[in-house]
Write a protein that holds these residues in place. Sequence first.
Motif, PDB file in Angstrom:
ATOM      1  N   ALA A 133       0.813  -1.209   0.000  1.00 36.20           N
ATOM      2  CA  ALA A 133       0.000   0.000   0.000  1.00 36.20           C
ATOM      3  C   ALA A 133       0.853   1.268   0.000  1.00 36.20           C
ATOM      4  N   ARG A 134       2.072   1.168   0.448  1.00 38.40           N
ATOM      5  CA  ARG A 134       2.951   2.341   0.471  1.00 38.40           C
ATOM      6  C   ARG A 134       3.546   2.559  -0.902  1.00 38.40           C
ATOM      7  N   ARG A 135       3.426   3.768  -1.424  1.00 37.40           N
ATOM      8  CA  ARG A 135       3.919   4.101  -2.756  1.00 37.40           C
ATOM      9  C   ARG A 135       4.869   5.289  -2.646  1.00 37.40           C
ATOM     10  N   PRO A 136       6.125   5.031  -2.377  1.00 38.07           N
ATOM     11  CA  PRO A 136       7.085   6.136  -2.201  1.00 38.07           C
ATOM     12  C   PRO A 136       7.249   6.924  -3.500  1.00 38.07           C
ATOM     13  N   PRO A 137       7.396   8.233  -3.419  1.00 40.89           N
ATOM     14  CA  PRO A 137       7.615   9.034  -4.637  1.00 40.89           C
ATOM     15  C   PRO A 137       8.972   8.739  -5.260  1.00 40.89           C
ATOM     16  N   VAL A 138       9.033   8.790  -6.573  1.00 41.60           N
ATOM     17  CA  VAL A 138      10.272   8.537  -7.309  1.00 41.60           C
ATOM     18  C   VAL A 138      10.996   9.867  -7.507  1.00 41.60           C
ATOM     19  N   LEU A 139      12.154  10.015  -6.880  1.00 41.84           N
ATOM     20  CA  LEU A 139      12.919  11.252  -6.978  1.00 41.84           C
ATOM     21  C   LEU A 139      14.068  11.142  -7.972  1.00 41.84           C
ATOM     22  N   SER A 363      -1.231   8.236 -10.295  1.00 41.30           N
ATOM     23  CA  SER A 363      -0.851   8.289  -8.894  1.00 41.30           C
ATOM     24  C   SER A 363      -1.440   9.520  -8.236  1.00 41.30           C
ATOM     25  N   ARG A 364      -1.288   9.606  -6.945  1.00 43.67           N
ATOM     26  CA  ARG A 364      -1.801  10.739  -6.198  1.00 43.67           C
ATOM     27  C   ARG A 364      -1.039  12.013  -6.560  1.00 43.67           C
ATOM     28  N   ARG A 365      -1.609  13.147  -6.209  1.00 40.71           N
ATOM     29  CA  ARG A 365      -1.047  14.437  -6.597  1.00 40.71           C
ATOM     30  C   ARG A 365       0.381  14.611  -6.072  1.00 40.71           C
ATOM     31  N   TRP A 366       0.639  14.189  -4.818  1.00 40.43           N
ATOM     32  CA  TRP A 366       1.994  14.336  -4.280  1.00 40.43           C
ATOM     33  C   TRP A 366       2.984  13.513  -5.092  1.00 40.43           C
ATOM     34  N   ASP A 367       2.601  12.284  -5.437  1.00 37.56           N
ATOM     35  CA  ASP A 367       3.488  11.453  -6.245  1.00 37.56           C
ATOM     36  C   ASP A 367       3.715  12.072  -7.616  1.00 37.56           C
ATOM     37  N   LEU A 390       1.044  18.864 -15.222  1.00 33.50           N
ATOM     38  CA  LEU A 390      -0.098  18.104 -14.734  1.00 33.50           C
ATOM     39  C   LEU A 390      -1.304  18.226 -15.643  1.00 33.50           C
ATOM     40  N   GLY A 391      -1.224  19.105 -16.621  1.00 34.16           N
ATOM     41  CA  GLY A 391      -2.355  19.300 -17.525  1.00 34.16           C
ATOM     42  C   GLY A 391      -3.455  20.153 -16.939  1.00 34.16           C
ATOM     43  N   LEU A 392      -3.119  20.996 -15.952  1.00 32.76           N
ATOM     44  CA  LEU A 392      -4.117  21.879 -15.335  1.00 32.76           C
ATOM     45  C   LEU A 392      -4.163  23.188 -16.104  1.00 32.76           C
ATOM     46  N   THR A 394      -7.391  25.350 -15.966  1.00 33.39           N
ATOM     47  CA  THR A 394      -8.367  26.292 -15.413  1.00 33.39           C
ATOM     48  C   THR A 394      -7.778  27.039 -14.222  1.00 33.39           C
ATOM     49  N   THR A 395      -8.313  28.224 -14.005  1.00 29.34           N
ATOM     50  CA  THR A 395      -7.832  29.046 -12.894  1.00 29.34           C
ATOM     51  C   THR A 395      -8.085  28.368 -11.556  1.00 29.34           C
ATOM     52  N   GLN A 396      -9.242  27.719 -11.417  1.00 28.87           N
ATOM     53  CA  GLN A 396      -9.575  27.078 -10.154  1.00 28.87           C
ATOM     54  C   GLN A 396      -8.627  25.927  -9.841  1.00 28.87           C
ATOM     55  N   SER A 397      -8.272  25.111 -10.857  1.00 32.81           N
ATOM     56  CA  SER A 397      -7.377  23.977 -10.617  1.00 32.81           C
ATOM     57  C   SER A 397      -5.971  24.464 -10.270  1.00 32.81           C
ATOM     58  N   ILE A 398      -5.523  25.564 -10.876  1.00 32.41           N
ATOM     59  CA  ILE A 398      -4.198  26.098 -10.549  1.00 32.41           C
ATOM     60  C   ILE A 398      -4.185  26.656  -9.129  1.00 32.41           C
ATOM     61  N   LYS A 399      -5.280  27.290  -8.721  1.00 36.41           N
ATOM     62  CA  LYS A 399      -5.368  27.785  -7.345  1.00 36.41           C
ATOM     63  C   LYS A 399      -5.330  26.620  -6.354  1.00 36.41           C
ATOM     64  N   SER A 400      -6.014  25.545  -6.685  1.00 34.93           N
ATOM     65  CA  SER A 400      -5.997  24.367  -5.807  1.00 34.93           C
ATOM     66  C   SER A 400      -4.592  23.796  -5.703  1.00 34.93           C
ATOM     67  N   LEU A 401      -3.868  23.737  -6.823  1.00 34.98           N
ATOM     68  CA  LEU A 401      -2.487  23.253  -6.789  1.00 34.98           C
ATOM     69  C   LEU A 401      -1.608  24.170  -5.945  1.00 34.98           C
ATOM     70  N   THR A 402      -1.787  25.484  -6.088  1.00 31.51           N
ATOM     71  CA  THR A 402      -1.001  26.440  -5.295  1.00 31.51           C
ATOM     72  C   THR A 402      -1.220  26.231  -3.800  1.00 31.51           C
ATOM     73  N   ALA A 403      -2.470  25.972  -3.408  1.00 25.94           N
ATOM     74  CA  ALA A 403      -2.767  25.724  -1.992  1.00 25.94           C
ATOM     75  C   ALA A 403      -2.084  24.451  -1.510  1.00 25.94           C
ATOM     76  N   GLN A 404      -2.071  23.426  -2.365  1.00 24.50           N
ATOM     77  CA  GLN A 404      -1.408  22.184  -1.973  1.00 24.50           C
ATOM     78  C   GLN A 404       0.095  22.381  -1.827  1.00 24.50           C
ATOM     79  N   LEU A 405       0.709  23.110  -2.727  1.00 25.34           N
ATOM     80  CA  LEU A 405       2.144  23.364  -2.644  1.00 25.34           C
ATOM     81  C   LEU A 405       2.488  24.144  -1.385  1.00 25.34           C
ATOM     82  N   CYS A 406       1.654  25.110  -1.030  1.00 26.55           N
ATOM     83  CA  CYS A 406       1.888  25.876   0.206  1.00 26.55           C
ATOM     84  C   CYS A 406       1.762  24.981   1.440  1.00 26.55           C
TER      85      CYS A 406
END
Length: 436
Positions: A133-139, A363-367, A390-392, A394-406
């Motif tokens: 179940a654990r899916r470590p991000p690939v760096l 995968s999930r957004r963090w991955d 990510l293929g985003l 729209t303004t709303q999706s970019i705002k959501s991504l900005t909130a996640q990054l913060c």
Amino acid sequence: MTLFDVLAGPLAQPSTSGVRYRRWRTVALDGCGSLSVPDHERNRSWLGRTVRRHGPVGYPRLMLMTLCETGTRGLIAAAFGPAAKGESDYARELTGHLTPDMLLLADRAFDGNELLAAITRQGAQFLVRCTSARRPPVLALLPDGSYLTRIGSLSLRVIEAEIQARTADGGVFGGTYRLLTTLCDHRTDPAGHLVHLYHERWEIETAYLALRHTLLRGRVLRSKDPVGLTQEVWGLLTLYQALRSVMVTAVETEPGCDPDRAGFTIALEAARDTVVSPTGTLPTNGPNSYCGLVGRIGTRILRTLLPRRRMRLSTRIVKNGISRYHTWNRDGRPRDSTPITAIGITIHPPALPGAQAPGQTPSRRWDQVCRILAANANQPMHTRDIASCLGLTTTQSIKSLTAQLCYWTRNDRLMRTAPCTYKIPLAEPLTAPTGP
């Protein structure tokens, strides 16, 4: 307990065969939950009742957790108590006995962030199997198919491998393993070597076999109160460690001899003979005399060394109508011990960004963000560039991504290098090592 502490610890010398991987002594951590105790109210008040799918078992169970030297199966430390406490909690109690010259091998129950961090604080290395179940991000992808990742505050390496064993009767059995390790250099520690090394973890199961079935012969412990149980278990562990110490001392007198070839049953029977027989009470000069550190027990061990270990497998089934292993044989392994003729190891590299197979669940957004930064060698990227990958649109999706990054920045998972520009805070360069 005091007597056990005197005897506990690594038994082998650095030059002993089969006890080290490179400069590290290999050790294993695991629990044994099959020690039954008398069904008395004082024992139940301490240990509770063990419940299986068919209902409560007949006797309360004691959870035993040990840190074991895999090369000799000697015990370095031990803890025990109610099974309800959980293996991870007992494991954290034993991490203080790890030293910088140790490499810890452990199964999937011991991949928690806190436990891994406690191991690294001791300066020890680890090779731990993590859950599916654990899916470590690939760096960063390494040349041998493994990859670098980050879990909590640790920069680790992940090896995903499929192991296939071919038996003498033509059967093929195997499974997929995902290993976490602090050994991040693929040149000194190739992925294939570490997958082979992980098999040493099973030596602790052999130690529990000697404790549970050879010493106890499957019997229920005798004490009817917690104080007596504590004394009885420490006495059992002390006897086990004393026998292992004699076995290793005897084997080390034979240059190049692996401690695996010393038989525990032989050592136990020889020790019993010294108790019931007066032979050897006085020193003699005859052919049966003994001297030095080997003694009568060691002499018996050296005369009856086991053959070199052979590769074999069998199914995990016991003769118990209500056992969960009674009919559980998912991969169809043979019931009898069957020789293995070949073992194949295939390293599976992770899918890189943009290379997902058709129909594969994203995968999930963090991955996804980690993969994008990894593809860019972890160079700082602006939010709009990440959104574009990510293929985003729209303004709303970019705002959501900005909130996640913060949010990830506030939790130290990302580093803000400039306004709306982020990278992953690694303790070492993300790019794969280069050079000969």
